[in-house]
Design an enzyme around this catalytic site. Sequence first.
Site, PDB file in Angstrom:
ATOM      1  N   SER A  76     -14.120  12.446  -4.978  1.00 42.68           N
ATOM      2  CA  SER A  76     -15.040  11.818  -5.927  1.00 42.68           C
ATOM      3  C   SER A  76     -15.712  10.608  -5.277  1.00 42.68           C
ATOM      4  O   SER A  76     -16.496   9.924  -5.913  1.00 42.68           O
ATOM      5  CB  SER A  76     -14.233  11.343  -7.145  1.00 42.68           C
ATOM      6  OG  SER A  76     -13.299  10.348  -6.738  1.00 42.68           O
ATOM      7  N   GLY A 103     -18.334   7.243  -0.439  1.00 44.70           N
ATOM      8  CA  GLY A 103     -18.115   6.447   0.765  1.00 44.70           C
ATOM      9  C   GLY A 103     -17.296   7.211   1.790  1.00 44.70           C
ATOM     10  O   GLY A 103     -17.565   7.153   2.995  1.00 44.70           O
ATOM     11  N   GLU A 146      -3.422  13.880  -8.994  1.00 49.16           N
ATOM     12  CA  GLU A 146      -2.798  13.044  -7.974  1.00 49.16           C
ATOM     13  C   GLU A 146      -1.440  12.642  -8.521  1.00 49.16           C
ATOM     14  O   GLU A 146      -1.344  11.795  -9.398  1.00 49.16           O
ATOM     15  CB  GLU A 146      -3.691  11.841  -7.650  1.00 49.16           C
ATOM     16  CG  GLU A 146      -4.932  12.271  -6.885  1.00 49.16           C
ATOM     17  CD  GLU A 146      -5.747  11.116  -6.302  1.00 49.16           C
ATOM     18  OE1 GLU A 146      -5.269   9.981  -6.276  1.00 49.16           O
ATOM     19  OE2 GLU A 146      -6.881  11.394  -5.875  1.00 49.16           O
ATOM     20  N   ASP A 168      -6.345  11.410   1.170  1.00 49.14           N
ATOM     21  CA  ASP A 168      -5.666  10.456   0.310  1.00 49.14           C
ATOM     22  C   ASP A 168      -5.327   9.228   1.145  1.00 49.14           C
ATOM     23  O   ASP A 168      -4.703   9.344   2.204  1.00 49.14           O
ATOM     24  CB  ASP A 168      -4.405  11.072  -0.307  1.00 49.14           C
ATOM     25  CG  ASP A 168      -3.942  10.247  -1.502  1.00 49.14           C
ATOM     26  OD1 ASP A 168      -4.777   9.991  -2.397  1.00 49.14           O
ATOM     27  OD2 ASP A 168      -2.782   9.830  -1.526  1.00 49.14           O
ATOM     28  N   ARG A 223      -9.265   6.208   8.560  1.00 45.84           N
ATOM     29  CA  ARG A 223      -9.935   7.490   8.331  1.00 45.84           C
ATOM     30  C   ARG A 223     -10.542   8.040   9.614  1.00 45.84           C
ATOM     31  O   ARG A 223     -10.470   9.234   9.880  1.00 45.84           O
ATOM     32  CB  ARG A 223     -11.014   7.347   7.244  1.00 45.84           C
ATOM     33  CG  ARG A 223     -11.739   8.671   6.906  1.00 45.84           C
ATOM     34  CD  ARG A 223     -12.460   8.611   5.585  1.00 45.84           C
ATOM     35  NE  ARG A 223     -11.535   8.270   4.522  1.00 45.84           N
ATOM     36  CZ  ARG A 223     -11.398   7.029   4.012  1.00 45.84           C
ATOM     37  NH1 ARG A 223     -12.165   6.045   4.419  1.00 45.84           N
ATOM     38  NH2 ARG A 223     -10.491   6.790   3.100  1.00 45.84           N
TER      39      ARG A 223
HETATM   40  P1  ITT Z   1     -10.732  10.653  -4.023  1.00 46.93           P
HETATM   41  O1  ITT Z   1     -11.521  11.323  -5.086  1.00 46.93           O
HETATM   42  O2  ITT Z   1     -11.040  11.167  -2.652  1.00 46.93           O
HETATM   43  O3  ITT Z   1      -9.242  10.625  -4.284  1.00 46.93           O
HETATM   44  P2  ITT Z   1     -10.492   7.763  -4.288  1.00 46.93           P
HETATM   45  O4  ITT Z   1     -11.483   6.663  -4.108  1.00 46.93           O
HETATM   46  O5  ITT Z   1      -9.725   7.844  -5.571  1.00 46.93           O
HETATM   47  O6  ITT Z   1     -11.258   9.123  -3.989  1.00 46.93           O
HETATM   48  P3  ITT Z   1      -7.997   7.396  -2.749  1.00 46.93           P
HETATM   49  O7  ITT Z   1      -7.110   7.724  -3.904  1.00 46.93           O
HETATM   50  O8  ITT Z   1      -7.675   8.020  -1.444  1.00 46.93           O
HETATM   51  O9  ITT Z   1      -9.509   7.731  -3.056  1.00 46.93           O
HETATM   52  O10 ITT Z   1      -8.138   5.858  -2.465  1.00 46.93           O
HETATM   53  C1  ITT Z   1      -7.309   4.883  -2.913  1.00 46.93           C
HETATM   54  C2  ITT Z   1      -8.079   3.603  -3.061  1.00 46.93           C
HETATM   55  O11 ITT Z   1      -8.206   2.997  -1.788  1.00 46.93           O
HETATM   56  C3  ITT Z   1      -9.481   3.745  -3.645  1.00 46.93           C
HETATM   57  O12 ITT Z   1      -9.702   2.733  -4.590  1.00 46.93           O
HETATM   58  C4  ITT Z   1     -10.399   3.567  -2.463  1.00 46.93           C
HETATM   59  O13 ITT Z   1     -11.581   2.898  -2.830  1.00 46.93           O
HETATM   60  C5  ITT Z   1      -9.553   2.718  -1.523  1.00 46.93           C
HETATM   61  N1  ITT Z   1      -9.855   3.104  -0.154  1.00 46.93           N
HETATM   62  C6  ITT Z   1      -9.618   4.298   0.423  1.00 46.93           C
HETATM   63  N2  ITT Z   1     -10.098   4.317   1.674  1.00 46.93           N
HETATM   64  C7  ITT Z   1     -10.659   3.104   1.885  1.00 46.93           C
HETATM   65  C8  ITT Z   1     -11.347   2.515   2.954  1.00 46.93           C
HETATM   66  O14 ITT Z   1     -11.617   3.195   4.063  1.00 46.93           O
HETATM   67  N3  ITT Z   1     -11.781   1.267   2.825  1.00 46.93           N
HETATM   68  C9  ITT Z   1     -11.546   0.560   1.698  1.00 46.93           C
HETATM   69  N4  ITT Z   1     -10.934   1.046   0.621  1.00 46.93           N
HETATM   70  C10 ITT Z   1     -10.490   2.318   0.714  1.00 46.93           C
HETATM   71 NA    NA Z   2      -7.971   9.344  -5.619  1.00 43.26          NA
END
Ligand code: ITT
Ligand code: NA
Length: 184
Positions: A8, A11, A36, A65, A168
């Site tokens: 979702s 970025g 999740e 994730d 990542r």
């Molecule tokens: P998905 O739909 O892919 O799950 P998400 O944003 O919910 O998207 P995650 O559960 O993997 O993704 O991310 C956990 C949190 O960490 C989420 O609030 C992201 O914005 C943050 N996050 C993940 N990768 C990041 C990055 O490279 N830099 C900064 N924040 C990050």
């Molecule tokens: Na997520």
Amino acid sequence: MRLAFITSNPGKVEEARKYFEPLGVEVYQLRFEYPEIQADTLEEVAEYGLRWLAGRIDGPFFLDDSGLFIDALKGFPGVYSAYVYRTLGIDGILRLMAGVEDRKAHFRSVIAYWDGEVHLFTGRVDGEITREKRGTGGFGFDPIFMPRGFDRTFAEMTTDEKNSISHRGRALKAFSEWLKENLK
Ligand code: ITT
Ligand code: NA
């Protein structure tokens, strides 16, 4: 080759796209809500989501994730990062860290790829939580995370720069190397 990225988060897609572009792989975002689960590790959350989606989506796909782990908070928000980002937010994290000297933190990413089987690729970057937000690039916790050896936050870097050192980016590297070996 085209690769579906189930997420979702635009970025994340931007980063994967930029990473794979020079390799001739086109990444596209597929929005498909998946559960999740609450678990102790990103790996468990990723693998559960992947297997759940495998019964519902045709063809190969991957998901990511990720989490931010702060030493002084015993690894919090970790697997709860998405929830904490939506609720406490960046400002809430800065408040929790007010007056805390030990700013060490790391990000981890688990990329899970489904091609009939589960394949996991991980990456980590160490750094620290800044004392205030800086920069407008990136997403999520980027404005308060400064990778070790740099004096800029992820939000003050280009996507290519962030990819070259980030959690990542490292997981994407492992994934792309595996693809190169296994798609011959
Ligand atoms: P998905 O739909 O892919 O799950 P998400 O944003 O919910 O998207 P995650 O559960 O993997 O993704 O991310 C956990 C949190 O960490 C989420 O609030 C992201 O914005 C943050 N996050 C993940 N990768 C990041 C990055 O490279 N830099 C900064 N924040 C990050
Ligand atoms: Na997520």
